[in-house]
Enzyme design. Sequence first.
Site, PDB file in Angstrom:
ATOM      1  N   TYR A   1      -6.843  91.500  91.262  1.00 11.44           N
ATOM      2  CA  TYR A   1      -5.459  91.374  90.811  1.00 11.44           C
ATOM      3  C   TYR A   1      -4.532  92.239  91.651  1.00 11.44           C
ATOM      4  O   TYR A   1      -4.851  93.390  91.945  1.00 11.44           O
ATOM      5  CB  TYR A   1      -5.332  91.799  89.351  1.00 11.44           C
ATOM      6  CG  TYR A   1      -5.970  90.854  88.377  1.00 11.44           C
ATOM      7  CD1 TYR A   1      -5.499  89.551  88.231  1.00 11.44           C
ATOM      8  CD2 TYR A   1      -7.045  91.265  87.604  1.00 11.44           C
ATOM      9  CE1 TYR A   1      -6.093  88.684  87.326  1.00 11.44           C
ATOM     10  CE2 TYR A   1      -7.634  90.407  86.686  1.00 11.44           C
ATOM     11  CZ  TYR A   1      -7.155  89.111  86.559  1.00 11.44           C
ATOM     12  OH  TYR A   1      -7.730  88.258  85.667  1.00 11.44           O
TER      13      TYR A   1
ATOM     14  N   LYS B   1     -16.480 115.521  66.683  1.00 15.34           N
ATOM     15  CA  LYS B   1     -15.411 114.586  66.316  1.00 15.34           C
ATOM     16  C   LYS B   1     -15.434 113.366  67.243  1.00 15.34           C
ATOM     17  O   LYS B   1     -16.122 113.381  68.265  1.00 15.34           O
ATOM     18  CB  LYS B   1     -14.058 115.300  66.393  1.00 15.34           C
ATOM     19  CG  LYS B   1     -13.692 115.793  67.786  1.00 15.34           C
ATOM     20  CD  LYS B   1     -12.549 116.799  67.748  1.00 15.34           C
ATOM     21  CE  LYS B   1     -12.187 117.271  69.141  1.00 15.34           C
ATOM     22  NZ  LYS B   1     -11.283 118.442  69.096  1.00 15.34           N
TER      23      LYS B   1
HETATM   24  C1  LIG Z   1     -11.877 119.517  69.789  1.00 14.92           C
HETATM   25  C2  LIG Z   1     -11.838 120.919  69.321  1.00 14.92           C
HETATM   26  C3  LIG Z   1     -12.721 121.875  69.831  1.00 14.92           C
HETATM   27  C4  LIG Z   1     -13.670 121.606  70.964  1.00 14.92           C
HETATM   28  O1  LIG Z   1     -12.997 121.638  72.194  1.00 14.92           O
HETATM   29  P1  LIG Z   1     -13.766 121.420  73.579  1.00 14.92           P
HETATM   30  O2  LIG Z   1     -12.741 121.626  74.610  1.00 14.92           O
HETATM   31  O3  LIG Z   1     -14.271 120.018  73.558  1.00 14.92           O
HETATM   32  O4  LIG Z   1     -14.873 122.397  73.612  1.00 14.92           O
HETATM   33  C5  LIG Z   1     -12.693 123.136  69.264  1.00 14.92           C
HETATM   34  N1  LIG Z   1     -11.830 123.442  68.261  1.00 14.92           N
HETATM   35  C6  LIG Z   1     -10.958 122.550  67.771  1.00 14.92           C
HETATM   36  C7  LIG Z   1     -10.028 122.944  66.687  1.00 14.92           C
HETATM   37  C8  LIG Z   1     -10.920 121.263  68.284  1.00 14.92           C
HETATM   38  O5  LIG Z   1     -10.048 120.377  67.796  1.00 14.92           O
END
Ligand SMILES: *Cc1c(COP(=O)(O)O)cnc(C)c1O
Length: 356
Positions: free
Chosen positions: A252, A35
């Site tokens: 800054y 994702k």
């Molecule tokens: C993002 C996600 C993962 C992966 O999690 P990590 O901590 O990056 O391994 C697994 N399952 C679901 C439902 C997620 O949304």
Amino acid sequence: MSRPIQARIDLDALERNLQVARRYAPSARIMAVIKANGYGHGLMRVAEALADADGFALLDHGDAVHLRQAGYRQQILLLEGFFTAADAELAAEHDLSCVLHSDWQIPFLDNYPKRNGLDIWLKINTGMNRLGFPPEQVSAVLERVGRHQAMHSITLMTHFANADTSAGVASQLQRFTDVAGAYRLERSLANSAAVLHHPKSHGDWVRPGIMLYGSSPFADVSAAQLGLRPAMTLSSRLIAVRELRSGDEIGYGATYRADQPMRIGVVACGYADGYPRHAATGTPILVDGQRTRTLGRVSMDMLCVDLSALPRANVGSKVVMWGEEMPIDEVAQAAGTIGYELMCGVTARVPVVTGD
Ligand SMILES: *Cc1c(COP(=O)(O)O)cnc(C)c1O
């Protein structure tokens, strides 16, 4: 000459990290979580490097279609499932699996145009309290959905809130098992932290994300200790070097003041590239392969580094913000965030290259 910042993606590291996941979860199939544009590494690039995964999980329907059209034949899972009724047709057309997490999505199944085609991952809320059906509703939902003519298979899933902390997964695992035990359905629970630390939770499908990119899900265990290699190296160069006198201030807000004469460098990288603005003075950074620290506030396009111990560093010296030799998790910690956010936050203006 273009601006010297770049994000280099190490495809070999991605592939090896997938093998690490397989070694930790030898009896499970791997649903590689890609994702958020492959956690910022580039969706298609990551898919290619992880082509050996048994499935891909993501949220964006367009991205899922793109993967299918590119010829990937493994299971492609939409982690938030249908958003509208029309999504059921899209899932049928491209053979996408869908998480079913809420009541309101169930009527959309009627829009699925084929018989016995749809693979559903039924999400159970075991304590995260984000998505998923309450355990006591699962039998009723299965009753409704299981007989639906669209249905091909149902996998039971849940997601852990504390797989990476000392609170662990025991209570959520128990709640899940109490429900799932009544059915002969495949199970999926484990994110990276559970893949690495909770073998009892592995089930039929594990869902590693962050570990594939070479960052540690744990605050107190490094990626290197887990045998993971960073997949992204964000680097740039010094574009100016200057000598400060005692009392001179930097950037800054003048948040850093030199208490003795010192040499500093200006790096072509700022928060508009995705470097965290909340990284305070002292955040570790590499110049010419040597560890030093940031000084003062990160600005939009630049940040400053301490060259006191680097007399030979000069304009053109290579700077590594994170990646090889500079764990992203250390930078994240210094900025009050996690490696995930830094990876996902690299902005579109940063050129991406692969290989060396
Ligand atoms: C993002 C996600 C993962 C992966 O999690 P990590 O901590 O990056 O391994 C697994 N399952 C679901 C439902 C997620 O949304």
